[in-house]
Each structure stands twice: as structure tokens, then as C-alpha cells.
Design a protein around this motif. Structure first.
Motif, PDB file in Angstrom:
ATOM      1  N   ARG A  38      -7.812 -35.607  24.651  1.00  0.00           N
ATOM      2  CA  ARG A  38      -7.972 -36.560  23.547  1.00  0.00           C
ATOM      3  C   ARG A  38      -6.468 -36.850  23.504  1.00  0.00           C
ATOM      4  O   ARG A  38      -5.849 -36.279  23.260  1.00  0.00           O
ATOM      5  CB  ARG A  38      -8.299 -36.084  22.285  1.00  0.00           C
ATOM      6  N   ARG A  39      -6.039 -37.865  22.805  1.00  0.00           N
ATOM      7  CA  ARG A  39      -4.407 -38.593  22.043  1.00  0.00           C
ATOM      8  C   ARG A  39      -4.337 -37.227  21.057  1.00  0.00           C
ATOM      9  O   ARG A  39      -5.298 -38.284  20.387  1.00  0.00           O
ATOM     10  CB  ARG A  39      -4.557 -39.843  21.996  1.00  0.00           C
ATOM     11  N   SER A  40      -3.291 -37.052  20.627  1.00  0.00           N
ATOM     12  CA  SER A  40      -2.604 -35.825  19.967  1.00  0.00           C
ATOM     13  C   SER A  40      -1.950 -36.905  18.843  1.00  0.00           C
ATOM     14  O   SER A  40      -1.459 -38.098  19.583  1.00  0.00           O
ATOM     15  CB  SER A  40      -2.120 -35.149  20.157  1.00  0.00           C
ATOM     16  N   PRO A  41      -2.009 -37.098  17.946  1.00  0.00           N
ATOM     17  CA  PRO A  41      -0.847 -37.099  16.744  1.00  0.00           C
ATOM     18  C   PRO A  41       0.686 -37.846  17.327  1.00  0.00           C
ATOM     19  O   PRO A  41       1.190 -38.866  17.320  1.00  0.00           O
ATOM     20  CB  PRO A  41      -0.449 -36.372  15.540  1.00  0.00           C
ATOM     21  N   GLY A  42       1.045 -37.216  18.473  1.00  0.00           N
ATOM     22  CA  GLY A  42       2.350 -37.973  19.210  1.00  0.00           C
ATOM     23  C   GLY A  42       2.551 -38.387  19.652  1.00  0.00           C
ATOM     24  O   GLY A  42       3.211 -39.741  20.267  1.00  0.00           O
ATOM     25  N   LYS A  43       0.660 -38.006  20.777  1.00  0.00           N
ATOM     26  CA  LYS A  43       0.807 -39.143  22.174  1.00  0.00           C
ATOM     27  C   LYS A  43       0.588 -40.743  21.266  1.00  0.00           C
ATOM     28  O   LYS A  43       0.648 -41.643  21.666  1.00  0.00           O
ATOM     29  CB  LYS A  43       0.036 -38.939  22.645  1.00  0.00           C
ATOM     30  N   LYS A  44       0.645 -41.066  19.825  1.00  0.00           N
ATOM     31  CA  LYS A  44      -0.097 -42.206  19.891  1.00  0.00           C
ATOM     32  C   LYS A  44       1.323 -42.604  18.428  1.00  0.00           C
ATOM     33  O   LYS A  44       0.815 -43.505  18.221  1.00  0.00           O
ATOM     34  CB  LYS A  44      -1.354 -41.739  18.124  1.00  0.00           C
ATOM     35  N   GLY A  45       1.870 -42.010  18.680  1.00  0.00           N
ATOM     36  CA  GLY A  45       3.633 -42.539  18.203  1.00  0.00           C
ATOM     37  C   GLY A  45       2.727 -42.389  16.631  1.00  0.00           C
ATOM     38  O   GLY A  45       4.168 -42.132  15.983  1.00  0.00           O
ATOM     39  N   VAL A  61       8.075 -30.698  13.787  1.00  0.00           N
ATOM     40  CA  VAL A  61       7.798 -32.044  14.329  1.00  0.00           C
ATOM     41  C   VAL A  61       7.689 -32.555  13.034  1.00  0.00           C
ATOM     42  O   VAL A  61       7.701 -31.829  11.910  1.00  0.00           O
ATOM     43  CB  VAL A  61       6.118 -31.589  14.675  1.00  0.00           C
ATOM     44  N   GLU A  62       8.388 -33.552  12.255  1.00  0.00           N
ATOM     45  CA  GLU A  62       8.342 -34.607  11.443  1.00  0.00           C
ATOM     46  C   GLU A  62       7.420 -36.406  11.710  1.00  0.00           C
ATOM     47  O   GLU A  62       6.537 -36.099  12.800  1.00  0.00           O
ATOM     48  CB  GLU A  62       9.254 -35.052  11.417  1.00  0.00           C
ATOM     49  N   LEU A  63       6.561 -37.022  10.488  1.00  0.00           N
ATOM     50  CA  LEU A  63       6.485 -38.026  10.279  1.00  0.00           C
ATOM     51  C   LEU A  63       7.047 -38.835  11.404  1.00  0.00           C
ATOM     52  O   LEU A  63       8.642 -39.046  10.846  1.00  0.00           O
ATOM     53  CB  LEU A  63       5.955 -38.564   9.596  1.00  0.00           C
ATOM     54  N   THR A  64       6.850 -39.885  11.957  1.00  0.00           N
ATOM     55  CA  THR A  64       7.329 -41.361  12.198  1.00  0.00           C
ATOM     56  C   THR A  64       6.922 -41.685  10.935  1.00  0.00           C
ATOM     57  O   THR A  64       6.682 -42.142  10.541  1.00  0.00           O
ATOM     58  CB  THR A  64       6.940 -41.903  13.917  1.00  0.00           C
ATOM     59  N   THR A  65       8.073 -43.294  11.413  1.00  0.00           N
ATOM     60  CA  THR A  65       7.601 -44.102  10.238  1.00  0.00           C
ATOM     61  C   THR A  65       6.725 -44.975  10.958  1.00  0.00           C
ATOM     62  O   THR A  65       5.260 -44.973   9.793  1.00  0.00           O
ATOM     63  CB  THR A  65       8.322 -45.888  11.227  1.00  0.00           C
ATOM     64  N   LYS A  66       5.471 -44.750  11.872  1.00  0.00           N
ATOM     65  CA  LYS A  66       4.300 -45.461  12.264  1.00  0.00           C
ATOM     66  C   LYS A  66       3.150 -44.101  11.539  1.00  0.00           C
ATOM     67  O   LYS A  66       2.967 -44.889  10.732  1.00  0.00           O
ATOM     68  CB  LYS A  66       4.222 -45.419  13.427  1.00  0.00           C
ATOM     69  N   GLY A  67       3.377 -43.407  11.390  1.00  0.00           N
ATOM     70  CA  GLY A  67       2.654 -42.069  10.842  1.00  0.00           C
ATOM     71  C   GLY A  67       2.499 -41.774   9.848  1.00  0.00           C
ATOM     72  O   GLY A  67       1.660 -41.894   9.088  1.00  0.00           O
ATOM     73  N   ARG A  68       4.102 -41.840   8.558  1.00  0.00           N
ATOM     74  CA  ARG A  68       4.294 -41.801   7.703  1.00  0.00           C
ATOM     75  C   ARG A  68       3.557 -43.402   7.086  1.00  0.00           C
ATOM     76  O   ARG A  68       2.316 -43.340   6.171  1.00  0.00           O
ATOM     77  CB  ARG A  68       5.700 -42.022   7.004  1.00  0.00           C
ATOM     78  N   ALA A  69       3.244 -44.430   7.723  1.00  0.00           N
ATOM     79  CA  ALA A  69       2.738 -46.123   7.179  1.00  0.00           C
ATOM     80  C   ALA A  69       1.097 -45.642   7.050  1.00  0.00           C
ATOM     81  O   ALA A  69       0.978 -45.901   6.189  1.00  0.00           O
ATOM     82  CB  ALA A  69       2.988 -46.874   7.255  1.00  0.00           C
ATOM     83  N   LEU A  70       0.883 -45.046   7.965  1.00  0.00           N
ATOM     84  CA  LEU A  70      -0.587 -44.392   8.545  1.00  0.00           C
ATOM     85  C   LEU A  70      -1.591 -43.523   7.175  1.00  0.00           C
ATOM     86  O   LEU A  70      -2.547 -44.066   6.699  1.00  0.00           O
ATOM     87  CB  LEU A  70      -1.298 -44.464   9.798  1.00  0.00           C
ATOM     88  N   ILE A  71      -0.289 -42.085   7.294  1.00  0.00           N
ATOM     89  CA  ILE A  71      -0.610 -41.124   6.319  1.00  0.00           C
ATOM     90  C   ILE A  71      -0.706 -41.619   4.812  1.00  0.00           C
ATOM     91  O   ILE A  71      -1.614 -41.647   3.941  1.00  0.00           O
ATOM     92  CB  ILE A  71      -0.413 -39.825   6.697  1.00  0.00           C
ATOM     93  N   THR A  72       0.150 -42.472   4.664  1.00  0.00           N
ATOM     94  CA  THR A  72       0.012 -42.504   3.068  1.00  0.00           C
ATOM     95  C   THR A  72      -1.370 -43.824   2.645  1.00  0.00           C
ATOM     96  O   THR A  72      -1.448 -43.596   1.832  1.00  0.00           O
ATOM     97  CB  THR A  72       2.389 -43.857   2.464  1.00  0.00           C
ATOM     98  N   ARG A  73      -1.031 -44.819   3.843  1.00  0.00           N
ATOM     99  CA  ARG A  73      -2.248 -45.268   3.019  1.00  0.00           C
ATOM    100  C   ARG A  73      -3.862 -44.557   3.434  1.00  0.00           C
ATOM    101  O   ARG A  73      -4.486 -44.937   2.198  1.00  0.00           O
ATOM    102  CB  ARG A  73      -2.570 -47.240   4.180  1.00  0.00           C
ATOM    103  N   GLY A  74      -3.918 -44.124   4.109  1.00  0.00           N
ATOM    104  CA  GLY A  74      -5.294 -42.548   4.654  1.00  0.00           C
ATOM    105  C   GLY A  74      -5.127 -41.702   3.135  1.00  0.00           C
ATOM    106  O   GLY A  74      -6.712 -41.541   2.583  1.00  0.00           O
ATOM    107  N   PHE A  75      -3.855 -41.145   2.708  1.00  0.00           N
ATOM    108  CA  PHE A  75      -4.092 -39.897   1.874  1.00  0.00           C
ATOM    109  C   PHE A  75      -4.559 -41.286   0.698  1.00  0.00           C
ATOM    110  O   PHE A  75      -5.200 -40.927  -0.224  1.00  0.00           O
ATOM    111  CB  PHE A  75      -3.018 -39.504   1.903  1.00  0.00           C
ATOM    112  N   GLY A  76      -4.056 -42.708  -0.131  1.00  0.00           N
ATOM    113  CA  GLY A  76      -4.257 -42.998  -0.956  1.00  0.00           C
ATOM    114  C   GLY A  76      -5.656 -43.560  -1.303  1.00  0.00           C
ATOM    115  O   GLY A  76      -6.577 -43.107  -2.480  1.00  0.00           O
ATOM    116  N   GLU A  77      -6.586 -44.187  -0.242  1.00  0.00           N
ATOM    117  CA  GLU A  77      -7.504 -44.365   0.442  1.00  0.00           C
ATOM    118  C   GLU A  77      -8.830 -42.789   0.172  1.00  0.00           C
ATOM    119  O   GLU A  77      -9.176 -42.982  -0.926  1.00  0.00           O
ATOM    120  CB  GLU A  77      -8.044 -45.153   1.649  1.00  0.00           C
ATOM    121  N   HIS A  78      -8.041 -41.650   0.200  1.00  0.00           N
ATOM    122  CA  HIS A  78      -8.453 -40.161   0.321  1.00  0.00           C
ATOM    123  C   HIS A  78      -8.867 -40.117  -1.458  1.00  0.00           C
ATOM    124  O   HIS A  78      -9.199 -39.434  -1.649  1.00  0.00           O
ATOM    125  CB  HIS A  78      -7.458 -39.061   1.194  1.00  0.00           C
ATOM    126  N   ALA A  79      -7.395 -40.299  -1.518  1.00  0.00           N
ATOM    127  CA  ALA A  79      -6.752 -39.485  -2.990  1.00  0.00           C
ATOM    128  C   ALA A  79      -8.113 -40.696  -4.395  1.00  0.00           C
ATOM    129  O   ALA A  79      -9.159 -40.145  -5.066  1.00  0.00           O
ATOM    130  CB  ALA A  79      -5.961 -39.627  -3.094  1.00  0.00           C
TER     131      ALA A  79
END
Length: 113
Positions: A38-45, A61-79
Motif C-alpha cells: 500500500r502507499r505509505s504517507p511517505g510515498k504519497k508525498g 519524519v516530518e510533514l511536507t507542505t502537501k501533508g500539512r495541508a491535508l491533515i490540517t483540513r482533515g483534522f478540522g473536519e474531524h474536530a
């Protein structure tokens, strides 16, 4: 985004860059960073691995710009969803629930070591 990806990205969002071995303990999803097939978070960029600035033996391990944008949006929806679900509880009940969930989380972390 799958549950384990969400957990890894959420830990990095709130804790910042972490050593690979710490993420597993924080998110209970250490296998996701090295999972084959499966594609891991690293392989997804979504995350990058870099040498630790103070210890080159440690990979961080750290978030990329793409990862930060995705989780910021996703966590906002989750919250927002969690807020909606818990709206039925009084302030006192929410505080009790929070205390109990933290207790369960600590216990789960201790038993997985």
C-alpha cells in the motif's frame, strides 16, 4: 485518507518532526511508515524523512507542505464532527469523557511497549 495515515499525520501536526521509532508509540501506527504493497504517507508525498539535526544516526519524519495541508483540513473536519457528536454532553460530562479517554490512551500506550 485511511485511519492509520490520519493518525501518523495528526501526531506530526501536533508534535512536530519526530524520530521514526517515536511515531509508532505516539500513533499506534508504526507499520504504516514501512508498509509494503500500500502507499505509505511517505510515498504519497505527505511526509519526508531527514537526518536529525543533532544526531545523524536518527531519522526524523516530518510533514511536507502537501501533508500539512491535508491533515490540517482533515483534522478540522474531524474536530467539527467530534464537536457535533459530543454536543449532547454537558461541560462536566465532556471533561469526564476527556479524562477517561486520556486514561485509556495512556494505558494502551503502556501495554503496547
Amino acid at each position: 485518507m485511511g485511519d492509520s495515515d490520519f493518525r501518523v499525520l495528526e501526531v506530526l501536526l501536533h508534535k512536530g518532526p519526530l524520530p521514526v521509532n517515536t511515531i509508532g508509540a505516539q500513533s499506534l501506527a508504526d507499520a504504516r511508515l514501512n508498509q509494503r504493497g500500500r502507499r505509505s504517507p511517505g510515498k504519497k508525498g505527505l511526509v519526508s524523512r531527514n537526518d536529525h539535526p543533532g544526531d545523524r544516526r536518527v531519522r526524523q519524519v516530518e510533514l511536507t507542505t502537501k501533508g500539512r495541508a491535508l491533515i490540517t483540513r482533515g483534522f478540522g473536519e474531524h474536530a467539527a464532527a467530534m464537536e457535533e457528536v459530543t454536543a449532547v454532553l454537558s461541560k462536566s460530562e465532556r471533561l469526564t469523557l476527556l479524562r477517561l479517554l486520556k486514561k485509556l490512551g495512556r494505558h494502551a500506550g503502556e501495554t503496547r511497549k
